[in-house]
Design a protein around this motif. Structure first.
Motif, short mmCIF file in Angstrom:
data_model
loop_
_atom_site.label_atom_id
_atom_site.label_comp_id
_atom_site.label_asym_id
_atom_site.label_seq_id
_atom_site.Cartn_x
_atom_site.Cartn_y
_atom_site.Cartn_z
N THR A 45 -3.43 40.21 28.20
CA THR A 45 -3.66 39.42 26.86
C THR A 45 -1.97 38.71 27.73
O THR A 45 -2.68 37.57 27.06
N SER A 99 -11.31 45.30 31.89
CA SER A 99 -10.76 44.43 30.24
C SER A 99 -11.86 43.87 30.27
O SER A 99 -12.09 43.22 30.87
N HIS A 112 -12.75 40.70 26.76
CA HIS A 112 -12.49 40.32 25.59
C HIS A 112 -12.31 40.96 24.33
O HIS A 112 -13.27 42.10 24.49
N TYR A 113 -11.50 40.94 23.69
CA TYR A 113 -11.72 41.56 22.24
C TYR A 113 -12.61 41.18 21.07
O TYR A 113 -12.99 40.25 21.65
N HIS A 127 -4.50 35.01 25.22
CA HIS A 127 -6.14 35.81 24.12
C HIS A 127 -5.80 37.02 24.50
O HIS A 127 -6.20 37.73 25.31
N PRO A 128 -6.61 38.12 23.23
CA PRO A 128 -6.78 39.83 23.67
C PRO A 128 -8.08 40.05 23.93
O PRO A 128 -8.36 39.41 24.48
N HIS A 129 -7.04 40.86 25.16
CA HIS A 129 -8.41 41.63 25.42
C HIS A 129 -7.75 43.13 25.76
O HIS A 129 -6.87 43.58 25.13
N ILE A 130 -9.01 43.59 25.84
CA ILE A 130 -9.28 45.16 25.77
C ILE A 130 -9.58 45.86 26.57
O ILE A 130 -10.60 45.30 28.11
N MET A 141 -5.71 48.19 23.80
CA MET A 141 -5.30 46.88 24.31
C MET A 141 -4.91 47.21 25.02
O MET A 141 -3.48 47.64 25.98
N ASP A 142 -5.05 45.56 26.47
CA ASP A 142 -4.50 45.79 28.17
C ASP A 142 -3.34 44.43 27.22
O ASP A 142 -3.55 43.06 27.35
N TRP A 143 -2.10 44.88 27.52
CA TRP A 143 -1.60 43.66 26.25
C TRP A 143 -0.94 42.87 28.31
O TRP A 143 -0.28 41.84 28.08
#
Length: 341
Positions: free
Chosen positions: A69, A52, A54-55, A74-77, A64-66
């Motif tokens: 995140t 995973s 950073h977005y 903060h958002p991760h993918i 998306m890796d909720w």
């Protein structure tokens, strides 16, 4: 038709069950753009999660890796290894020296069975199978998938494995009177075997085939070279090293028992079916000369293949081809640290 002398389509089709348990193991990522069963250097959506990160703008929000995140704030993918199909290519020698065996099956038959097993294993695991078969001519088969691609290979192997076709180029222009290879040095007045003249006729065939292989094997392909290597020359090493640099290469040296040790002492008539000669194995000098010739040849083959960074396995005319291939895949697995299925 003797199956140990001339291979048949039925014989090669029947190998499908033996190939079912074999799975090619690769050391380099596949580079083909088609979907398939191998991990690729390309990152994208696929079956295997890698990491995973950073977005970034433009990323697919479906990945998306909720959990991360929520934990990081903060958002991760999620990033996956995209699965790609990998081409498998067989480079097989069907020159005159391959139509021989003192025990078991002709070397040409062993080569055809190995190639067919490789093909069945490849299509069974979602790969495409291609080939370059050489015997004076060159038969190029662009990689193709499924049973259709395999049956095309089997037809080509059956044609190339015909002794009448493969031996057509074996007669030298001097009528076989100038040979002085490992069987040379016969008493005066006895027709020689012509082996050196035939060998000269074949010199460089492997180099030419390797040069042509670039049109069949793209970078990242899994390549299997099957030969007895009597057709190599000074240019072979450079092309083989170039091939091994950009592809996963495994080489099989096909050998007969008489190429590993001289026969018991005695005087042996020899023939290629048209010419006759005499090998005096009762002579200590001749036996030493014989042994030295083949030892030098085997050492040159090992230096050639291993010097290019490829794996070399020896398969005799009495070995089961599926066991030879299984050993090759096990070796590749150990070298890459991967598990062999």
């Amino acid at each position: 038709m003797d199956p140990d002398i001339q291979v048949s389509a039925e014989d090669l089709i029947a190998l499908r069950q033996r190939a079912a348990r074999l799975r090619p193991v690769r050391r380099q990522p596949a580079r083909s753009a088609l979907a398939g069963a191998h991990r690729s250097r390309f990152r994208g959506r696929g079956m295997d999660y890698r990491e995973s990160r950073h977005y970034q703008a433009g990323d697919d929000i479906r990945n998306m890796d909720w959990r991360i995140t929520a934990r990081a704030g903060h958002p991760h993918i999620k990033v996956f290894d995209e699965e790609r199909e990998r081409p498998v290519v067989v480079l097989a020698d069907f020159g005159p020296s391959m139509f021989f065996a003192s025990q078991g099956a002709f070397k040409s038959v062993v080569a055809a069975r190995l190639a067919a097993l490789i093909g069945w294993s490849a299509i069974g695991h979602g790969d495409r199978i291609g080939a370059l078969l050489f015997n004076g001519e060159h038969k190029e088969l662009q990689p193709a998938g499924g049973r259709r691609g395999q049956m095309r290979l089997i037809r080509a192997l059956t044609e190339a494995g015909d002794p009448a076709r493969g031996l057509a180029e074996s007669l030298p222009s001097d009528g076989g009177q100038s040979g002085s290879g490992p069987f040379g040095g016969e008493p005066s007045g006895v027709e020689r075997s012509g082996d050196e003249a035939a060998e000269t006729h074949r010199q460089g065939a492997l180099t030419e085939a390797l040069a042509r292989l670039r049109r069949v094997a793209r970078p990242g392909s899994l390549v299997f070279l099957i030969s007895d290597f009597y057709s190599m020359d000074a240019g072979t090493a450079r092309l083989l090293a170039r091939l091994a640099e950009h592809s996963d290469l495994t080489a099989f040296q096909i050998v007969d028992a008489l190429e590993l040790a001289p026969p018991p002492p005695g005087r042996y008539g020899i023939s290629d079916g048209r010419r006759r000669g005499l090998f005096d194995a009762a002579s200590a000098r001749q036996r030493a000369r014989y042994q030295d010739y083949f030892q030098r040849h085997h050492a040159a083959v090992r230096l050639l293949v291993e010097g290019s960074g490829a794996a070399l396995l020896r398969c005799t005319t009495t070995d089961a081809p599926d066991e030879c291939l299984a050993a090759a895949l096990a070796l590749r697995g150990r070298q890459s640290g991967a598990a062999v299925a």
